[in-house]
Structure formats: C-alpha cells, structure tokens
Design a protein around this motif. Structure first.
Motif, PDB file in Angstrom:
ATOM      1  N   ARG A  12      47.000  68.123   4.181  1.00 41.54           N
ATOM      2  CA  ARG A  12      45.796  68.443   3.196  1.00 41.54           C
ATOM      3  C   ARG A  12      44.738  67.751   3.135  1.00 41.54           C
ATOM      4  N   MET A  39      41.674  44.956  -8.628  1.00 37.54           N
ATOM      5  CA  MET A  39      41.137  44.685  -7.344  1.00 37.54           C
ATOM      6  C   MET A  39      40.666  43.350  -7.532  1.00 37.54           C
ATOM      7  N   LEU A 103      41.863  55.535  -4.865  1.00 37.60           N
ATOM      8  CA  LEU A 103      41.530  57.057  -4.999  1.00 37.60           C
ATOM      9  C   LEU A 103      40.690  57.303  -6.160  1.00 37.60           C
ATOM     10  N   GLN A 108      43.558  61.657  -8.668  1.00 41.99           N
ATOM     11  CA  GLN A 108      45.025  60.929  -8.512  1.00 41.99           C
ATOM     12  C   GLN A 108      46.081  61.882  -9.036  1.00 41.99           C
ATOM     13  N   GLY A 109      47.388  61.610  -8.832  1.00 40.20           N
ATOM     14  CA  GLY A 109      48.453  62.459  -9.438  1.00 40.20           C
ATOM     15  C   GLY A 109      48.964  63.591  -8.505  1.00 40.20           C
ATOM     16  N   GLY A 111      49.373  63.073  -5.094  1.00 41.29           N
ATOM     17  CA  GLY A 111      50.097  62.584  -3.666  1.00 41.29           C
ATOM     18  C   GLY A 111      49.240  62.406  -2.648  1.00 41.29           C
ATOM     19  N   THR A 114      49.467  59.047  -1.209  1.00 40.88           N
ATOM     20  CA  THR A 114      50.984  58.609  -0.454  1.00 40.88           C
ATOM     21  C   THR A 114      50.635  59.442   0.987  1.00 40.88           C
ATOM     22  N   ARG A 136      49.784  44.249  -0.908  1.00 39.57           N
ATOM     23  CA  ARG A 136      49.876  43.225  -2.062  1.00 39.57           C
ATOM     24  C   ARG A 136      49.503  43.973  -3.262  1.00 39.57           C
ATOM     25  N   CYS A 137      50.147  43.810  -4.224  1.00 42.47           N
ATOM     26  CA  CYS A 137      49.476  44.568  -5.467  1.00 42.47           C
ATOM     27  C   CYS A 137      49.891  43.811  -6.778  1.00 42.47           C
ATOM     28  N   ASN A 141      50.347  47.243 -11.579  1.00 44.91           N
ATOM     29  CA  ASN A 141      49.885  48.339 -10.823  1.00 44.91           C
ATOM     30  C   ASN A 141      50.795  49.364 -10.359  1.00 44.91           C
ATOM     31  N   GLY A 143      50.941  52.626 -10.205  1.00 50.38           N
ATOM     32  CA  GLY A 143      50.416  53.587  -9.388  1.00 50.38           C
ATOM     33  C   GLY A 143      50.722  52.964  -7.669  1.00 50.38           C
TER      34      GLY A 143
END
Ligand SMILES: CC(C)(COP(=O)(O)OP(=O)(O)OC[C@H]1O[C@@H](n2cnc3c(N)ncnc32)[C@H](O)[C@@H]1OP(=O)(O)O)[C@@H](O)C(=O)NCCC(=O)NCCS
Length: 190
Positions: A12, A39, A103, A108-109, A111, A114, A136-137, A141, A143
């Motif tokens: 996509r 961030m 994003l 969002q939501g 994919g 991903t 790292r996150c 977070n 999502g």
C-alpha cells in the motif's frame, strides 16, 4: 551515496527519499504534542522541521557507522506523506542498527507503520548486512511496542526509572531482532 536503497514499494506504500519540499507535510504531524509525547524532542516548528530534514538528508552516507537512512512513508496512488521511518547504522564491526518511526495520527490504526517498519528490517538484514536491529521506546508507548511485537521483535530490556524524561521518571523498553531470527521468520512465512 545510498540512493540505491530508494524507493521501496510495499502493498500500500511507497517509501521514498525525503526532499526539503516535504517539510510542510511532515510539520503537520511533528508539530503535534501527541506525536512528540514519547520522543526526545518537543513539537517542532516549521523551521525546526526543515532543519531536521536537512540533518537527515545530510547523514545518509553509504550506510556506514553513524549514517542514517530516512524514508518518507507515502501512500501509493495519492503520494500523500503519512509518516517517516528510518534505519540508523551503529557499530560497524558488530553490524548493529536502530530503527525509528512516526506516523501522522490521521493515518494511524491502519497498519501502515507495521508495513513500513517491516521493510526497515528487510532492508537492514537483506541488503545492509546487519546482525542485530533494535529500537527503544517509552514503556507507556503502547502503539510503538505493539508494532514491534507484531513484527516479531523481542522485548530485550525494561529499564525502570533509569532517567528523567519530560518531567517524570522514564521507563524504557528495548526491542530487537537478530539476523537469524529474521531468516527463520521469513522461512516460516514462506
Ligand atoms: C508508533 C506509531 C507509529 C504506531 O502507529 P499505529 O498506526 O498504531 O501502527 P500501525 O500502522 O502498525 O497500525 C497498527 C494498528 O492498525 C490496526 N490495523 C488495521 N489494519 C492493519 C493491517 N493491515 N496491518 C496491521 N495492523 C492493522 C492494528 O490492529 C493496530 O490497531 P490497534 O493499535 O488498535 O491494535 C504511532 O503511534 C506514532 O507515530 N506515534 C508517535 C510517534 C512515536 O511515538 N513513534 C515511536 C517512537 S519509539
């Protein structure tokens, strides 16, 4: 120069090289508090967004230690910029790399992240000879860590209150995948 890596096409999306003309479309999401929340930066002005893009374009190199490959995540068909992802090349001898991604909340939501970040793993392991790719996150977070688990990355570490971040204690996850794990996953999927 690492132009050979651009663009990457998925079902996509088209992941292409950024240009400075992308600053307004990127600013539309990096200026949002919800995007900057976990961030290292605060919401960016248009000027700061331009400077960030200049920095990114200036650090491409030849995928050597310290270089970064940044990709504009765009929708196939409309070409709309919906986010960014990238691969940062770390220790040369140990062939490490770090991924990053954001994003626009309007996209969002679905994919898309991903789909795009999966291509960063493919690029790192299949074309850039990486041994380990990590990210790292912030532990809050959801999502971000859910995306990494969807891609088959392993939670390697949970640092609890290891730093101060935006006015409070910071809990941080490390996620990673090894070259062998990537190959096993690809063979399993085939
Ligand atoms: C982290 C971030 C990119 C995740 O975005 P996202 O849209 O949730 O991630 P994806 O694009 O992979 O979409 C996954 C969601 O789409 C849904 N989805 C719909 N169609 C899908 C498809 N074809 N494939 C996969 N997921 C799909 C999933 O069920 C999931 O929904 P859920 O969160 O309700 O479980 C986003 O929250 C973000 O940009 N945050 C701000 C910046 C940031 O923190 N970056 C990470 C720094 S470490």
């Amino acid at each position: 120069m690492s132009l050979q890596y651009y663009p990457i096409e998925t079902g996509r999306l088209v992941l292409r090289r950024f240009t400075l003309d992308d600053a307004p479309a990127m600013h539309a999401y990096v200026s949002l508090p919800e995007v900057a929340r976990y961030m290292m930066w605060e919401p960016l002005s248009l000027e700061e967004t331009r400077a960030r893009l200049e920095r990114w374009l200036g650090s491409e190199g030849d995928a050597e230690e310290g270089d970064n490959l940044s990709f504009a995540i765009t929708l196939k068909g409309s070409g709309e910029l919906v986010g960014d992802c990238g691969l940062g090349f770390r220790n040369k001898a140990a062939r490490q790399a770090e991924i990053g991604f954001s994003l626009n909340p309007a996209h969002q939501g679905k994919g898309y992240a991903t789909e795009a970040v999966g291509e960063m793993l493919r690029l790192g392991f299949e074309r850039c000879n990486r041994h380990r790719i990590y990210a790292r996150c912030d532990a809050r977070n959801d999502g971000s860590w859910r995306l990494m688990e969807r891609l088959g990355m392993r939670r390697e570490a949970h640092f609890r209150e290891h730093a101060l971040f935006k006015g409070g204690w910071d809990d941080e996850f490390y996620y990673a995948m090894l070259e062998d794990e990537w190959r096993a996953q690809q063979e399993g999927a085939a």
